[in-house]
Design a protein around this motif. Sequence first.
Motif, mmCIF file in Angstrom:
data_model
loop_
_atom_site.group_PDB
_atom_site.id
_atom_site.type_symbol
_atom_site.label_atom_id
_atom_site.label_comp_id
_atom_site.label_asym_id
_atom_site.label_seq_id
_atom_site.Cartn_x
_atom_site.Cartn_y
_atom_site.Cartn_z
ATOM 1 N N VAL A 3 5.445 8.420 5.400
ATOM 2 C CA VAL A 3 6.289 8.437 6.620
ATOM 3 C C VAL A 3 7.240 7.232 6.673
ATOM 4 O O VAL A 3 7.631 6.787 7.738
ATOM 5 C CB VAL A 3 5.448 8.506 7.930
ATOM 6 C CG1 VAL A 3 4.539 9.707 7.943
ATOM 7 C CG2 VAL A 3 4.625 7.244 8.196
ATOM 8 N N ALA B 55 2.873 11.321 0.179
ATOM 9 C CA ALA B 55 3.477 11.834 1.412
ATOM 10 C C ALA B 55 4.599 10.916 1.892
ATOM 11 O O ALA B 55 4.758 10.659 3.090
ATOM 12 C CB ALA B 55 2.406 11.989 2.490
ATOM 13 N N GLY C 67 0.800 -1.217 0.000
ATOM 14 C CA GLY C 67 0.000 0.000 0.000
ATOM 15 C C GLY C 67 0.839 1.276 0.000
ATOM 16 O O GLY C 67 2.062 1.245 0.214
HETATM 17 C C1 LIG Z 1 1.873 4.515 8.930
HETATM 18 C C2 LIG Z 1 0.843 4.534 7.844
HETATM 19 C C3 LIG Z 1 0.900 5.533 6.869
HETATM 20 C C4 LIG Z 1 -0.063 5.563 5.850
HETATM 21 N N1 LIG Z 1 0.015 6.537 4.880
HETATM 22 C C5 LIG Z 1 -0.893 6.541 3.855
HETATM 23 C C6 LIG Z 1 -0.807 7.515 2.811
HETATM 24 O O1 LIG Z 1 0.081 8.368 2.794
HETATM 25 N N2 LIG Z 1 -1.745 7.455 1.808
HETATM 26 C C7 LIG Z 1 -2.733 6.497 1.789
HETATM 27 O O2 LIG Z 1 -3.551 6.471 0.864
HETATM 28 N N3 LIG Z 1 -2.829 5.568 2.775
HETATM 29 C C8 LIG Z 1 -1.936 5.568 3.789
HETATM 30 N N4 LIG Z 1 -2.035 4.607 4.772
HETATM 31 C C9 LIG Z 1 -3.132 3.620 4.720
HETATM 32 C C10 LIG Z 1 -2.704 2.347 3.994
HETATM 33 O O3 LIG Z 1 -2.438 2.592 2.626
HETATM 34 C C11 LIG Z 1 -3.791 1.276 4.097
HETATM 35 O O4 LIG Z 1 -5.020 1.776 3.607
HETATM 36 C C12 LIG Z 1 -3.984 0.769 5.527
HETATM 37 O O5 LIG Z 1 -2.761 0.715 6.230
HETATM 38 C C13 LIG Z 1 -4.625 -0.609 5.492
HETATM 39 O O6 LIG Z 1 -4.913 -1.066 6.781
HETATM 40 P P1 LIG Z 1 -3.973 -2.117 7.566
HETATM 41 O O7 LIG Z 1 -2.750 -1.371 7.944
HETATM 42 O O8 LIG Z 1 -4.813 -2.506 8.742
HETATM 43 O O9 LIG Z 1 -3.683 -3.250 6.632
HETATM 44 C C14 LIG Z 1 -1.092 4.581 5.807
HETATM 45 C C15 LIG Z 1 -1.119 3.582 6.792
HETATM 46 C C16 LIG Z 1 -0.172 3.542 7.790
HETATM 47 C C17 LIG Z 1 -0.246 2.447 8.810
#
Ligand SMILES: Cc1cc2nc3c(=O)[nH]c(=O)nc-3n(C[C@H](O)[C@H](O)[C@H](O)COP(=O)(O)O)c2cc1C
Length: 363
Positions: free
Chosen positions: A88, A116, A84
Amino acid sequence: MTHPLAATTHDATLGDIHAAALESLPLDVHDYLEGGAGEEWTLRRNREAFAEWGFVPRLMSGRPTPDLRTVFMGVPLRMPILTGPFGVDTLFHPEGQKAVARAAARSGISGMAPEAGSYSYAEVRRAAPDGMAFGQLHPVGSEDAFIRRLAHFEDCGFRALVVTCDTPTAGWRERNRRNGYTPPHAVTGGNFTGGEGTGDAFADLFGGSGPAWTWEKLARLMSGTSLPWMAKGITTVPDAEAAIAAGASAIGVSNHGGRQLDGLPAALDVLPEIADAVGGRAQIAFDSGVRRGSDVVKALALGADVVVLGRLAIYGLIADGEAGVTRVLGLLSGEMANILTLLGCAALTDLDRGFLRPLRQSR
Ligand SMILES: Cc1cc2nc3c(=O)[nH]c(=O)nc-3n(C[C@H](O)[C@H](O)[C@H](O)COP(=O)(O)O)c2cc1C
């Protein structure tokens, strides 16, 4: 901040990798990663939902070893998994998404480069172009800035775009409030600082302009690109319909891992109704709460074409960088193949709800 796994026993299972990853994290980063929004109801529900489906095998099926290969948004994959777009990323390992890209390429899958992120799109693509076919953008900021970001995105050679629609602003994350924690600018600025970045968009992105965006505006601006795009963060049928009407060729069923709107149902709860409504008009990616191969198989059986890893990929990254993510992908692929064999299902196209039964009377 690398924490090589000392012995093979520390990465024998995905649970071991999760435990090893968490051991090394300072409390504020731990909470930033593991936490969700509000009282974390949605975060918990994402895991509970998987336990409410049991398997229905077809014994003595005479079927050959399962073939996990698939194609998502035109990108061939060795198994129906993507990593995904988590930003950060150098909070978790100095190589961040560059290590993820290499691991994805090595494993025959692809990742999604985050807007990001700690490195620019171009840096992540250069690390392993085949391992980062997808890139992610936020529909925020001025139209002019968005058009510039889109053009830059196309120049980087991505094959498909992921538009994150559930983040007009950040979620109400109470653990971060308690810890007084905001990720440092350096870990989110890859696309916003330096020569390769898109300049002034950082302020736009986090400056509160997101709520002013509509599906109509997104449709108009996305008609300017020939790249296929996915709307990420969909949890309702009307929003899936609106995304398709806006031109999305894929729907990302996701509640952002419980990090945005607390009180949303589990992404798995809404997957079947969205898959039914979409009815093959768009491909479906699923994320939120996936922690093991059986979760992937359940999501595929309930209508997903591909499953996206959030925290699970991050655990591998923290544990051992590229090798850790590669290990996570290898364990997932092994468990998926094992479960499909035990189910008597040899082809992903055969995997449907007939292989599952609801374990709660209410379904
Ligand atoms: C630390 C962290 C940063 C994330 N940053 C983004 C981001 O910049 N853009 C985005 O679309 N999703 C972001 N996500 C969401 C993930 O793409 C994803 O939808 C989510 O982590 C899925 O859930 P799970 O961690 O329970 O598998 C982030 C998730 C985490 C844990």
